[in-house]
Design a protein around this motif. Structure first.
Motif, PDB file in Angstrom:
ATOM      1  N   ARG A 101      14.220   7.956  25.192  1.00 15.81           N
ATOM      2  CA  ARG A 101      13.076   7.051  25.386  1.00 15.81           C
ATOM      3  C   ARG A 101      13.533   5.611  25.573  1.00 15.81           C
ATOM      4  O   ARG A 101      12.988   4.873  26.394  1.00 15.81           O
ATOM      5  CB  ARG A 101      12.140   7.128  24.179  1.00 15.81           C
ATOM      6  CG  ARG A 101      11.333   8.378  24.103  1.00 15.81           C
ATOM      7  CD  ARG A 101      10.406   8.303  22.903  1.00 15.81           C
ATOM      8  NE  ARG A 101       9.802   9.584  22.619  1.00 15.81           N
ATOM      9  CZ  ARG A 101       9.283   9.919  21.454  1.00 15.81           C
ATOM     10  NH1 ARG A 101       9.285   9.062  20.447  1.00 15.81           N
ATOM     11  NH2 ARG A 101       8.739  11.098  21.279  1.00 15.81           N
ATOM     12  N   ILE A 102      14.525   5.202  24.780  1.00 14.13           N
ATOM     13  CA  ILE A 102      15.052   3.843  24.880  1.00 14.13           C
ATOM     14  C   ILE A 102      15.656   3.631  26.268  1.00 14.13           C
ATOM     15  O   ILE A 102      15.382   2.614  26.928  1.00 14.13           O
ATOM     16  CB  ILE A 102      16.104   3.566  23.782  1.00 14.13           C
ATOM     17  CG1 ILE A 102      15.453   3.620  22.396  1.00 14.13           C
ATOM     18  CG2 ILE A 102      16.787   2.223  24.017  1.00 14.13           C
ATOM     19  CD1 ILE A 102      16.451   3.738  21.251  1.00 14.13           C
ATOM     20  N   LEU A 103      16.476   4.590  26.706  1.00 12.33           N
ATOM     21  CA  LEU A 103      17.079   4.491  28.042  1.00 12.33           C
ATOM     22  C   LEU A 103      16.004   4.349  29.105  1.00 12.33           C
ATOM     23  O   LEU A 103      16.091   3.503  30.000  1.00 12.33           O
ATOM     24  CB  LEU A 103      17.949   5.714  28.329  1.00 12.33           C
ATOM     25  CG  LEU A 103      19.283   5.790  27.595  1.00 12.33           C
ATOM     26  CD1 LEU A 103      19.896   7.184  27.750  1.00 12.33           C
ATOM     27  CD2 LEU A 103      20.241   4.722  28.099  1.00 12.33           C
ATOM     28  N   ASP A 104      14.962   5.164  28.982  1.00 11.75           N
ATOM     29  CA  ASP A 104      13.873   5.136  29.962  1.00 11.75           C
ATOM     30  C   ASP A 104      13.127   3.795  29.943  1.00 11.75           C
ATOM     31  O   ASP A 104      12.919   3.174  30.979  1.00 11.75           O
ATOM     32  CB  ASP A 104      12.912   6.294  29.691  1.00 11.75           C
ATOM     33  CG  ASP A 104      11.799   6.374  30.719  1.00 11.75           C
ATOM     34  OD1 ASP A 104      12.110   6.426  31.932  1.00 11.75           O
ATOM     35  OD2 ASP A 104      10.617   6.373  30.315  1.00 11.75           O
ATOM     36  N   LYS A 105      12.749   3.350  28.761  1.00 11.03           N
ATOM     37  CA  LYS A 105      11.976   2.107  28.648  1.00 11.03           C
ATOM     38  C   LYS A 105      12.762   0.881  29.095  1.00 11.03           C
ATOM     39  O   LYS A 105      12.198  -0.065  29.633  1.00 11.03           O
ATOM     40  CB  LYS A 105      11.481   1.914  27.209  1.00 11.03           C
ATOM     41  CG  LYS A 105      10.365   2.873  26.827  1.00 11.03           C
ATOM     42  CD  LYS A 105       9.909   2.633  25.390  1.00 11.03           C
ATOM     43  CE  LYS A 105       8.769   3.548  24.996  1.00 11.03           C
ATOM     44  NZ  LYS A 105       8.295   3.285  23.628  1.00 11.03           N
ATOM     45  N   LEU A 106      14.069   0.889  28.833  1.00 13.28           N
ATOM     46  CA  LEU A 106      14.904  -0.259  29.210  1.00 13.28           C
ATOM     47  C   LEU A 106      15.500  -0.096  30.608  1.00 13.28           C
ATOM     48  O   LEU A 106      16.216  -0.978  31.080  1.00 13.28           O
ATOM     49  CB  LEU A 106      16.020  -0.467  28.185  1.00 13.28           C
ATOM     50  CG  LEU A 106      15.580  -0.775  26.758  1.00 13.28           C
ATOM     51  CD1 LEU A 106      16.788  -0.995  25.862  1.00 13.28           C
ATOM     52  CD2 LEU A 106      14.648  -1.970  26.715  1.00 13.28           C
TER      53      LEU A 106
END
Length: 187
Positions: free
Chosen positions: A163-168
């Protein structure tokens, strides 16, 4: 210094969130001084839970983390103020007085950061837990180490990482670590 300034305050100390809640249930307090680095569920999650379960008790965060890293999130989570442990002791006294009087203590660093609101950093879209995991990955911890420290499954941590990879809009752990370092999110 606080004891001399506020001799009537009841003082309780806890080593983790579980102990803190036991003390809060056993006695009445006028103010909670919360360190965000308590072991267990994580400071911001603990803060949100305290505000939910003890809404009448103001929570003042006293943390080793610089204000620009956590103060805004702490205030959004329900803290009435934020003071760094390295601050002048008089600032802590002012913050306690302000909190006991029903006010909010906003650190100077945050007032300066308010100017950046028009262009907030990308990591502001992360949930508190995602932010916590990002900082841990940025510090070089593995998914397994984070899993063990937070008491969550490796799969859950991997989901947070995705999720972090996707959001950033990042692709690899190396890019996550670089992002965390460049943005000052690593202690």
């Amino acid at each position: 210094m606080l004891a001399a300034e506020f001799p009537d305050l009841r003082v309780g100390e806890a080593v983790d969130g579980v102990a803190a809640f036991q003390k809060l249930q056993a006695a009445s307090y006028d103010l909670i001084l919360l360190d965000l680095t308590l072991p267990g569920e994580g400071g911001l999650l603990l803060l949100r839970r305290m505000r939910r379960e003890f809404p009448a008790i103001p929570v003042l965060v006293v943390s080793m983390h610089p204000a620009d890293q956590f103060a805004q999130r702490a205030l959004q989570a329900g803290a009435v103020g934020y003071v760094t442990k390295g601050a002048d002791p008089r600032e802590l006294v002012r913050a306690v007085r302000t909190a006991l009087a029903g006010g909010r203590h906003v650190p100077r660093e945050l007032e300066e950061a308010a100017r950046l609101v028009a262009d907030p950093p990308k990591h502001e879209v992360l949930s508190d837990r995602e932010y916590q995991v990002l900082r841990m990955i940025g510090a070089g911890r593995t998914v397994s180490e984070i899993s063990a420290e937070l008491g969550l499954s490796v799969k859950t941590i991997s989901t947070y990482r995705a999720r972090i990879l996707d959001k950033l809009k990042l692709r690899t752990s190396a890019e996550l670590i670089h992002y965390a370092v460049v943005n000052g999110l690593v202690p």
